[in-house]
Design a protein around this motif. Structure first.
Motif, mmCIF file in Angstrom:
data_model
loop_
_atom_site.group_PDB
_atom_site.id
_atom_site.type_symbol
_atom_site.label_atom_id
_atom_site.label_comp_id
_atom_site.label_asym_id
_atom_site.label_seq_id
_atom_site.Cartn_x
_atom_site.Cartn_y
_atom_site.Cartn_z
ATOM 1 N N LYS A 1 3.130 2.053 -1.945
ATOM 2 C CA LYS A 1 3.451 2.509 -3.306
ATOM 3 C C LYS A 1 2.473 3.588 -3.783
ATOM 4 O O LYS A 1 2.770 4.297 -4.739
ATOM 5 C CB LYS A 1 3.480 1.337 -4.284
ATOM 6 N N HIS A 2 1.360 3.757 -3.100
ATOM 7 C CA HIS A 2 0.381 4.779 -3.478
ATOM 8 C C HIS A 2 0.723 6.157 -2.901
ATOM 9 O O HIS A 2 -0.012 7.113 -3.107
ATOM 10 C CB HIS A 2 -1.026 4.353 -3.047
ATOM 11 N N ASP B 1 3.910 8.797 -7.193
ATOM 12 C CA ASP B 1 3.510 8.377 -8.538
ATOM 13 C C ASP B 1 4.619 7.633 -9.274
ATOM 14 O O ASP B 1 4.361 6.970 -10.270
ATOM 15 C CB ASP B 1 3.079 9.595 -9.364
ATOM 16 N N SER C 1 0.820 -1.215 0.000
ATOM 17 C CA SER C 1 0.000 0.000 0.000
ATOM 18 C C SER C 1 0.855 1.266 0.000
ATOM 19 O O SER C 1 0.403 2.321 -0.441
ATOM 20 C CB SER C 1 -0.959 0.002 1.189
#
Length: 145
Positions: free
Chosen positions: A44-45, A48, A42
């Motif tokens: 990685k969110h 960008d 999670s």
């Protein structure tokens, strides 16, 4: 040396991942941050671009709310991951993250892991346990004798 719980937990997880061959810069659940965050992707969110230290809108919201993930702020997590990737030979930029041409070896992963430990020390304002330069400082040894 007194260390924080987040430091101790991160080191244990990274040590285990390295020796169990589950440290992989190509997998968001097995990279440095993925291992620190219990194999969750999670994080990685928060940005960008993989390897970027620039928070996106979601990352900024979490950062501004003071959220912590296993003790680390979103910005700290991105700094850890960027250090790991760069030490593993990735080419990082503002709009890209290029994988190295060489295959990933245990030596390269150790170099990445060493850089992560150095960053963890810096974040917790500890002396860098990976810095052995003092061991080879001849003048310091000479003065001690």
């Amino acid at each position: 040396m007194k260390t924080s719980n987040r430091f101790d937990n991160a080191i244990k997880k990274l040590y285990t991942a390295f020796h169990n061959n589950t440290l992989n810069p190509e997998d968001c659940k097995q990279c440095a941050v993925g291992n620190i965050l219990d194999h969750k992707d999670s994080w990685k969110h928060l940005t960008d671009i993989h390897g970027s230290v620039r928070l996106n809108y979601v990352g900024l919201v979490h950062q501004n709310l003071g959220r912590k993930f296993n003790g680390f702020s979103p910005l700290e997590l991105l700094q850890i991951e960027a250090a790991f990737l760069k030490a593993c030979g990735y080419d990082l930029g503002h709009s890209f993250c290029h994988k190295p041409e060489k295959p990933m070896t245990k030596d390269i992963l150790f170099k990445g892991l060493s850089e992560v430990v150095s960053i963890l020390c810096e974040l917790d304002e500890l002396s860098d346990v990976m810095d052995c330069s003092e061991l080879f400082d001849f003048n310091a040894i000479k003065q001690m004798l």
